[in-house]
Design an enzyme around this catalytic site. Structure first.
Site, PDB file in Angstrom:
ATOM      1  N   LYS A 110      64.415  13.137  80.551  1.00 58.75           N
ATOM      2  CA  LYS A 110      65.367  12.227  80.094  1.00 58.75           C
ATOM      3  C   LYS A 110      65.419  11.917  78.887  1.00 58.75           C
ATOM      4  CE  LYS A 110      64.708   7.858  79.328  1.00 58.75           C
ATOM      5  NZ  LYS A 110      65.946   7.556  78.226  1.00 58.75           N
ATOM      6  N   GLY A 126      57.208   8.197  71.929  1.00 61.48           N
ATOM      7  CA  GLY A 126      58.159   7.112  71.571  1.00 61.48           C
ATOM      8  C   GLY A 126      57.275   6.010  71.091  1.00 61.48           C
ATOM      9  N   SER A 127      57.425   4.833  71.232  1.00 57.09           N
ATOM     10  CA  SER A 127      56.601   3.617  70.735  1.00 57.09           C
ATOM     11  C   SER A 127      55.385   3.388  71.575  1.00 57.09           C
ATOM     12  CB  SER A 127      57.609   2.465  70.739  1.00 57.09           C
ATOM     13  OG  SER A 127      57.750   1.961  72.076  1.00 57.09           O
ATOM     14  N   THR A 128      54.300   2.813  70.743  1.00 57.14           N
ATOM     15  CA  THR A 128      53.096   2.722  71.555  1.00 57.14           C
ATOM     16  C   THR A 128      53.344   1.655  72.754  1.00 57.14           C
ATOM     17  OG1 THR A 128      51.989   3.205  69.763  1.00 57.14           O
ATOM     18  CG2 THR A 128      50.908   1.594  71.258  1.00 57.14           C
ATOM     19  N   GLU A 186      52.634  10.918  72.882  1.00 53.89           N
ATOM     20  CA  GLU A 186      52.839  11.088  71.448  1.00 53.89           C
ATOM     21  C   GLU A 186      53.450   9.805  71.029  1.00 53.89           C
ATOM     22  OE1 GLU A 186      54.290  11.051  68.105  1.00 53.89           O
ATOM     23  OE2 GLU A 186      55.508  12.828  68.816  1.00 53.89           O
ATOM     24  N   CYS A 211      57.248   9.575  63.461  1.00 53.93           N
ATOM     25  CA  CYS A 211      56.182   9.129  63.825  1.00 53.93           C
ATOM     26  C   CYS A 211      55.297   9.396  62.959  1.00 53.93           C
ATOM     27  CB  CYS A 211      55.798   9.660  65.175  1.00 53.93           C
ATOM     28  SG  CYS A 211      55.634  11.158  65.422  1.00 53.93           S
ATOM     29  N   GLU A 220      54.432  -0.330  62.269  1.00 48.13           N
ATOM     30  CA  GLU A 220      55.399   0.793  61.917  1.00 48.13           C
ATOM     31  C   GLU A 220      56.804   0.398  61.772  1.00 48.13           C
ATOM     32  OE1 GLU A 220      55.774   5.064  64.129  1.00 48.13           O
ATOM     33  OE2 GLU A 220      56.014   3.563  65.666  1.00 48.13           O
ATOM     34  N   GLY A 236      54.772   3.466  75.549  1.00 52.29           N
ATOM     35  CA  GLY A 236      53.833   4.229  76.248  1.00 52.29           C
ATOM     36  C   GLY A 236      52.804   3.655  76.887  1.00 52.29           C
TER      37      GLY A 236
END
Length: 504
Positions: free
Chosen positions: A193, A246-248, A269, A303, A400, A251
């Protein structure tokens, strides 16, 4: 079949044909039950490039079923490592021969300069595929001594199965390769995706997958919104592993969905707030170059962006003067302009987010010594911005940003530098500059990050593992370590001599 579209690139006076359907079983198809489309936007002009089919949960089911069938019949344990290697190498060759067109499409949809996409992202993608093609026939286990007279044991590193792979928009082609290459090498099948913001190159790569003659169902591509397709993959009961970059925040959702469904294997990641330390003994000109690269490369949408630079007191003024000169030299412009070293940020949402942080920095008392002023005109362009007079509690220091916004602070001692660097919930990357070898060893050991760069920054190699600590993720990409993310270890105990007496 879903029909391709012809995209005109006015800056180059040329056109590119791009598929718009879901790629399932080596065919581009419409959605089973949805008419929803994803609009791909050019971030440099804010114009819609084209629309592609958006996958529904039923489409995800179809893609997973295709991947499962391929895993059971034409891939997985049904094909040799030599054949997997041959096909991966063929795909690498096709990407290399189409590098210019892929780079132009990437520049159009993502905004980054053509030369950066071609020479770095795609160049690295080709190398990544070839690196893992070399591993495909070298997946080995162990033979273990148990009892030399009667028994032995051995291990098999089996492909884990169907893998859901969810990739971000900042490096669409490169992240595709990082996920696909190790999975294919060990024999997994894939449902990919891509980000809804940058789906076009993943679809174009799917054409090359078919041209390379991978069996149907080995790689499937399903553009979709994260809350739809990404959520469906993470929670799917017939997906054996999900890999997410992607973002935490997202995640955590992926990990929760994986746990609540079938406890599938997860690698993540995630975000970062990476520190960059400059000590008194450093080569200041080189340190300034690397620090500029750390925040300007990919317009800060990285990142591991070195978004916090801390400089030793006695060299602070001299280093800052050099850094300002370097950052001002970076040209942010159209991806089709050879002079551009960076392009716009990827979307209006990202543009507004970055500017909200710049305004926050000003309001909290930081001083913008470079940038910090909006451009007029169209396009989501953000000029590199440097803040000084920062405090640890400021949002621009703690959170971030994912844009070209740098916070520069100072320190007196090595111990203080390490404490400042590690004062974050993230742990993806860190850098240090020093010509004192003992100091380099001490500080690199003390920094809490999955990757530490010494006298350089943000340079990755396909044979070296990459991943985070703390809230920057779980698992590793690249190197031999990435193979472990896509394999399941089976222990086989073989009795060839012992006779069991019964009853006990």
């Amino acid at each position: 079949m879903a029909q391709p579209v012809t995209i005109n690139i006015a800056a180059l006076n040329k056109s590119i044909s791009v598929p718009t359907g879901l790629f399932i079983n080596n065919e581009f198809v419409p959605s089973i039950d949805s008419t929803e489309l994803i609009e791909a936007v050019n971030p440099a002009t804010e114009e819609v490039i084209c629309s592609v089919v958006s996958a529904s949960p039923k489409d995800i089911d179809a893609a997973v079923a295709a991947a499962r069938n391929a895993f059971k019949t034409t891939w997985g344990k049904n094909v040799t490592g030599f054949e997997r290697s041959r096909l991966i190498n063929k795909l690498a060759d096709l990407i290399e021969s189409n590098a210019q067109e892929l780079a132009e499409l990437e520049a159009l949809n993502n905004g980054k300069p053509v030369k950066i996409a071609r020479d770095f992202d795609i160049g690295d993608t080709v190398q990544c595929l070839r690196y893992y093609a070399g591993w495909a026939d070298k997946i080995v286990g162990q033979t273990l001594e148990v009892d030399n007279k009667n028994k032995l044991a051995f291990t098999r590193h089996d492909p884990i199965g169907v893998c859901g792979q969810i990739i971000p928009w900042n490096y669409p082609i490169n992240m595709w390769a990082w996920k696909v290459a190790p999975a294919l090498a060990v024999g997994c099948t894939i449902v990919m995706k891509p980000s809804e913001l940058c789906p076009l190159t993943a679809l174009k790569l799917s054409e090359l997958v078919k041209e390379a003659r991978f069996p149907p169902g080995v790689i499937n591509t399903v553009p979709s919104y994260g809350a739809v397709g990404g959520a469906a993959l993470a929670a799917h009961p017939d997906v054996d592993k999900v890999a997410f970059t992607g973002s935490t925040i997202t995640g955590r959702k992926v990990m929760e969905a994986a746990a609540k469904s079938n406890l599938k294997k997860v690698s993540l990641e995630l975000g970062g707030k990476s520190p960059h330390l400059v000590f008194s003994s450093a080569d200041l000109d080189q340190a300034a170059n690397w620090a500029a690269l750390g925040i300007c490369y990919n317009s800060g949408q990285d990142c591991t962006a070195g978004s916090r630079v801390y400089v030793q007191d006695d060299i602070y003024d001299k280093f800052l003067e050099l850094l300002v000169t370097k950052v001002k030299a970076q040209v942010i412009g159209s991806g089709f302009d050879e002079a551009s070293g960076g392009g716009p940020v990827v979307s209006k949402v990202q543009y507004d987010k970055v500017w909200s942080y710049i305004e926050s920095g000003k309001q909290e008392g930081a001083k913008a010594i470079v940038g910090g002023v909006k451009r007029t005109g169209t396009g989501f362009f953000v000029d590199p911005t440097i803040f000084t007079e920062i405090r640890p509690d400021m949002k621009i220091v703690k959170e971030e940003i994912f844009g070209p916004v740098l916070s520069v602070g100072r320190f007196k001692t090595e111990e203080e530098a390490i404490a400042l660097a590690n004062d974050t919930t993230y742990g993806l990357g860190a850098g240090l500059h020093s010509t004192d070898a003992n100091q380099c060893m001490r500080v690199s050991s003390a920094l809490e990050a999955g990757t530490v760069w010494v006298n350089q920054y943000n340079i990755l190699n396909n044979n070296v593992p990459f991943g985070g600590k703390k809230q920057s993720g779980i698992g590793r990409e690249l190197g031999s370590y990435a193979l472990e993310e896509y394999t399941s270890i089976k222990a086989v105990h073989w009795n060839f001599g012992e006779k069991l007496e019964w009853p006990l």
